[in-house]
Scaffold this active site. Structure first.
Site, short mmCIF file in Angstrom:
data_model
loop_
_atom_site.label_atom_id
_atom_site.label_comp_id
_atom_site.label_asym_id
_atom_site.label_seq_id
_atom_site.Cartn_x
_atom_site.Cartn_y
_atom_site.Cartn_z
N LYS A 184 0.83 -1.16 0.10
CA LYS A 184 -0.02 -0.01 0.09
C LYS A 184 0.65 1.27 0.08
O LYS A 184 2.10 1.15 0.28
CB LYS A 184 -0.68 -0.03 1.20
CG LYS A 184 -2.07 -1.25 1.13
CD LYS A 184 -2.86 -0.93 2.54
CE LYS A 184 -4.12 -1.86 2.36
NZ LYS A 184 -4.99 -1.68 3.34
N TYR B 155 -12.57 -2.35 -3.27
CA TYR B 155 -13.02 -2.40 -2.15
C TYR B 155 -14.53 -2.48 -2.03
O TYR B 155 -15.04 -2.01 -0.80
CB TYR B 155 -12.45 -1.48 -0.98
CG TYR B 155 -11.05 -1.77 -0.51
CD1 TYR B 155 -10.59 -2.99 0.26
CD2 TYR B 155 -9.95 -0.93 -0.86
CE1 TYR B 155 -9.54 -3.24 0.64
CE2 TYR B 155 -8.77 -1.29 -0.45
CZ TYR B 155 -8.38 -2.34 0.37
OH TYR B 155 -7.18 -2.86 0.86
N ASN C 181 -1.96 0.49 6.55
CA ASN C 181 -1.65 -0.71 7.37
C ASN C 181 -0.59 -1.41 6.42
O ASN C 181 -0.39 -2.50 6.59
CB ASN C 181 -2.69 -1.53 8.12
CG ASN C 181 -3.80 -1.95 6.92
OD1 ASN C 181 -3.45 -1.48 5.88
ND2 ASN C 181 -4.82 -2.70 7.45
N HIS D 173 -2.10 -5.17 1.95
CA HIS D 173 -3.28 -6.15 1.54
C HIS D 173 -3.26 -7.44 1.42
O HIS D 173 -2.07 -7.57 0.84
CB HIS D 173 -4.20 -5.53 0.59
CG HIS D 173 -5.50 -6.20 0.02
ND1 HIS D 173 -6.70 -5.90 0.82
CD2 HIS D 173 -5.51 -7.35 -0.75
CE1 HIS D 173 -7.35 -6.97 -0.06
NE2 HIS D 173 -6.53 -7.70 -0.91
N GLU E 14 -9.47 -10.70 -7.02
CA GLU E 14 -8.39 -9.62 -6.98
C GLU E 14 -7.37 -9.73 -7.87
O GLU E 14 -6.65 -9.00 -8.24
CB GLU E 14 -7.87 -9.56 -5.59
CG GLU E 14 -9.24 -9.10 -4.46
CD GLU E 14 -8.90 -9.32 -2.83
OE1 GLU E 14 -7.38 -9.54 -2.70
OE2 GLU E 14 -9.39 -8.90 -2.17
P1 IDP Z 1 -8.02 -6.67 6.33
O1 IDP Z 1 -7.18 -5.68 5.43
O2 IDP Z 1 -7.07 -7.11 7.29
O3 IDP Z 1 -8.31 -7.90 5.33
P2 IDP Z 1 -10.44 -5.38 6.07
O4 IDP Z 1 -11.37 -5.50 7.21
O5 IDP Z 1 -10.87 -6.26 4.73
O6 IDP Z 1 -9.16 -5.69 6.55
O7 IDP Z 1 -10.55 -4.07 5.73
C1 IDP Z 1 -9.76 -3.60 4.44
C2 IDP Z 1 -8.90 -2.19 4.84
O8 IDP Z 1 -9.73 -1.27 5.20
C3 IDP Z 1 -7.79 -2.62 6.07
O9 IDP Z 1 -6.73 -3.12 5.39
C4 IDP Z 1 -7.55 -1.02 6.44
O10 IDP Z 1 -6.81 -0.34 5.47
C5 IDP Z 1 -9.01 -0.58 6.33
N1 IDP Z 1 -9.72 -0.55 7.50
C6 IDP Z 1 -10.51 -1.66 8.05
N2 IDP Z 1 -10.98 -1.55 9.14
C7 IDP Z 1 -10.82 0.15 9.48
C8 IDP Z 1 -11.24 0.67 10.65
O11 IDP Z 1 -12.21 0.14 11.38
N3 IDP Z 1 -10.79 2.01 10.47
C9 IDP Z 1 -10.03 2.40 9.44
N4 IDP Z 1 -9.63 1.75 8.49
C10 IDP Z 1 -9.87 0.38 8.33
#
Ligand code: IDP
Length: 153
Positions: A20, A60, A123, A126, A137
């Site tokens: 990312k 997304y 973070n 992905h 994907e």
């Molecule tokens: P993952 O990437 O660990 O699978 P997902 O729930 O699929 O998590 O969410 C996709 C992305 O959305 C996350 O990697 C993060 O960048 C963002 N995200 C998910 N939950 C939150 C949140 O509660 N606050 C802010 N960003 C979030």
């Protein structure tokens, strides 16, 4: 025992990861790829691309309507990203273990997100969460000519 012990079947799988924007900005491309390669995963495809806001929203789509959707799709389309196809035994779960929990404060020590991520949105990486998402994907970013098919097996 009346039955021989069944060993779990180790499935050769493919998964999609994305390095990312926050990780690319901080020069962590090599560090992230090294962690996956050191864990025995193989790179089958890779490129650097910038997606539009619309494409980020499509990618997304399952999160449409959530509080963080706008922030997430703006971030993903802000600068180039690096989608990578990885292959290995149980690659989907293996990759998610190496990445760690979504929010770095919840991620286990030694995981990419614990060690490198900035916060719950930025973070760093992905990873597909199921075989269906992995297939969708991978096809989102790569056509079959771009995937190093014969590396597996
Ligand atoms: P993952 O990437 O660990 O699978 P997902 O729930 O699929 O998590 O969410 C996709 C992305 O959305 C996350 O990697 C993060 O960048 C963002 N995200 C998910 N939950 C939150 C949140 O509660 N606050 C802010 N960003 C979030």
């Amino acid at each position: 025992a009346a039955f021989p012990l069944l060993k779990p079947i180790n499935m050769l799988e493919r998964t999609l990861i994305i390095i990312k924007p926050d990780a690319i900005k901080r020069e962590l491309i090599g560090e992230i790829l090294l962690r996956f390669e050191n864990a025995g995963l193989h790179v089958l495809a890779m490129k650097m691309v910038q997606v539009s806001k619309r494409d980020a929203e499509k990618f997304y789509a399952e999160h449409a309507g959530k509080s963080f959707f706008e922030k997430l799709t703006t971030l993903l389309s802000s600068t180039p990203i690096i989608p990578v196809v990885l292959s290995g035994e149980n690659a989907i779960a293996h990759v998610r273990k190496i990445m760690g929990a979504t929010n770095p404060v919840d991620a286990e020590e030694g995981t990419i997100r614990h060690d490198l991520a900035l916060d719950g949105t930025q973070n760093s990486v992905h990873g597909s969460d199921s075989p269906d998402s992995a297939a969708r994907e991978i096809a989102f970013f790569f056509n079959t000519l771009e995937i190093f098919e014969n590396r597996e097996g």
